[in-house]
Scaffold this motif. Structure first.
Motif, PDB file in Angstrom:
ATOM      1  N   GLN A  19       0.877  -1.156   0.000  1.00 55.99           N
ATOM      2  CA  GLN A  19       0.000   0.000   0.000  1.00 55.99           C
ATOM      3  C   GLN A  19       0.919   1.211   0.000  1.00 55.99           C
ATOM      4  O   GLN A  19       1.825   1.318   0.826  1.00 55.99           O
ATOM      5  N   TYR A  20       0.715   2.099  -0.963  1.00 55.47           N
ATOM      6  CA  TYR A  20       1.594   3.248  -1.116  1.00 55.47           C
ATOM      7  C   TYR A  20       0.940   4.501  -0.550  1.00 55.47           C
ATOM      8  O   TYR A  20      -0.278   4.576  -0.402  1.00 55.47           O
ATOM      9  N   LEU A  21       1.760   5.489  -0.246  1.00 51.36           N
ATOM     10  CA  LEU A  21       1.251   6.761   0.282  1.00 51.36           C
ATOM     11  C   LEU A  21       0.436   7.487  -0.776  1.00 51.36           C
ATOM     12  O   LEU A  21       0.878   7.644  -1.909  1.00 51.36           O
ATOM     13  N   LYS A  22      -0.739   7.930  -0.388  1.00 54.90           N
ATOM     14  CA  LYS A  22      -1.595   8.743  -1.259  1.00 54.90           C
ATOM     15  C   LYS A  22      -1.350  10.211  -0.926  1.00 54.90           C
ATOM     16  O   LYS A  22      -0.747  10.533   0.103  1.00 54.90           O
ATOM     17  N   TYR A  26       1.622  13.888   6.211  1.00 53.26           N
ATOM     18  CA  TYR A  26       1.711  12.789   7.169  1.00 53.26           C
ATOM     19  C   TYR A  26       2.808  12.981   8.200  1.00 53.26           C
ATOM     20  O   TYR A  26       3.846  13.564   7.919  1.00 53.26           O
ATOM     21  N   VAL A  50       1.534   5.014   9.478  1.00 55.17           N
ATOM     22  CA  VAL A  50       0.899   6.332   9.489  1.00 55.17           C
ATOM     23  C   VAL A  50       0.506   6.680  10.924  1.00 55.17           C
ATOM     24  O   VAL A  50      -0.297   5.987  11.543  1.00 55.17           O
ATOM     25  N   ALA A  53      -2.474  11.909   9.645  1.00 54.09           N
ATOM     26  CA  ALA A  53      -2.706  12.152   8.222  1.00 54.09           C
ATOM     27  C   ALA A  53      -3.652  13.332   8.056  1.00 54.09           C
ATOM     28  O   ALA A  53      -4.623  13.459   8.800  1.00 54.09           O
ATOM     29  N   THR A  60      -8.789  13.187  -2.948  1.00 52.31           N
ATOM     30  CA  THR A  60      -8.029  12.037  -2.453  1.00 52.31           C
ATOM     31  C   THR A  60      -8.047  11.976  -0.939  1.00 52.31           C
ATOM     32  O   THR A  60      -7.649  12.913  -0.260  1.00 52.31           O
ATOM     33  N   ASN A  63      -4.013   8.097   3.435  1.00 52.77           N
ATOM     34  CA  ASN A  63      -3.961   6.785   4.078  1.00 52.77           C
ATOM     35  C   ASN A  63      -4.428   6.921   5.524  1.00 52.77           C
ATOM     36  O   ASN A  63      -4.198   7.939   6.164  1.00 52.77           O
ATOM     37  N   ARG A  64      -5.071   5.881   6.024  1.00 57.02           N
ATOM     38  CA  ARG A  64      -5.633   5.943   7.379  1.00 57.02           C
ATOM     39  C   ARG A  64      -4.548   5.788   8.432  1.00 57.02           C
ATOM     40  O   ARG A  64      -3.520   5.138   8.214  1.00 57.02           O
ATOM     41  N   ALA A  67      -2.205   2.539   9.381  1.00 58.24           N
ATOM     42  CA  ALA A  67      -1.855   1.732   8.209  1.00 58.24           C
ATOM     43  C   ALA A  67      -0.336   1.693   8.048  1.00 58.24           C
ATOM     44  O   ALA A  67       0.358   2.652   8.363  1.00 58.24           O
ATOM     45  N   VAL A  69       2.430   1.537   5.231  1.00 56.69           N
ATOM     46  CA  VAL A  69       2.556   1.817   3.810  1.00 56.69           C
ATOM     47  C   VAL A  69       4.009   1.631   3.377  1.00 56.69           C
ATOM     48  O   VAL A  69       4.907   1.600   4.214  1.00 56.69           O
TER      49      VAL A  69
END
Length: 176
Positions: A19-22, A26, A50, A53, A60, A63-64, A67, A69
């Protein structure tokens, strides 16, 4: 039936999909930093948890919190400068200048000492448009702006407790 293909599948480590950073702003906590030689070549990989955030793009959701990442850079294509981008990440993590980051120092972050484990780092992820190529519009990729976080004495003590629980040496020893 291709037994060679099946043998490779059976002997490979299962991938759960990164899962990558959106896009967002952060506070992250490093879980691990490593290098890997895979099917796309040599990569540098940081697993980051994370901590906080904040939305920066209306379309967008970041990320929660909680999570884990991945921040990954391909090191195989020198022209794409993945090594330079990952170096900027480690420099921000360590609060170091470029001249201070030697091969020996970098090895402390990616090797068994995991000097970066549990250190905090700030990051802003933003859309970045690449230049037009062959008459086609430029792709939109994620850009990363890393910032150093200086932990308080209490945060450093908590960090060393987490390092001990993970069977890692105290941060001062890992950086020595």
């Amino acid at each position: 039936m291709n037994n060679a293909a099946l043998a490779r599948i059976v002997s490979a480590q299962a991938q759960l999909g990164a899962q990558y950073l959106k896009a967002g702003r952060y506070r992250l906590e490093v879980q691990s930093i490593r290098t890997k030689d895979g099917f796309k070549g040599l990569s540098a990989i940081a697993e980051l948890k994370v901590v906080s955030a904040e939305r920066t793009q209306t379309a967008t959701e970041p990320n929660r919190i909680g999570a884990v990442v991945s921040y990954v850079e391909n090191l195989s294509d020198v022209k794409k400068n993945g090594g330079g981008r990952f170096k900027a990440f480690v420099m921000a993590l360590a609060g170091a200048e470029e001249a201070e980051l030697s091969l020996e120092q970098l090895a402390k972050f990616t090797g068994d000492l995991q000097a970066g484990a549990f250190l905090p780092i700030d990051c802003e992820v933003f859309p970045k448009v690449l230049p037009e190529k062959d008459g086609k519009p430029g792709k939109v990729i994620e850009g990363y702006r890393w910032s150093t976080v200086t932990p308080t004495d209490a945060e450093l003590a908590a960090l060393d407790d987490k390092r001990a629980a993970a069977k890692l040496p105290p941060l001062a020893n890992a950086l020595a």
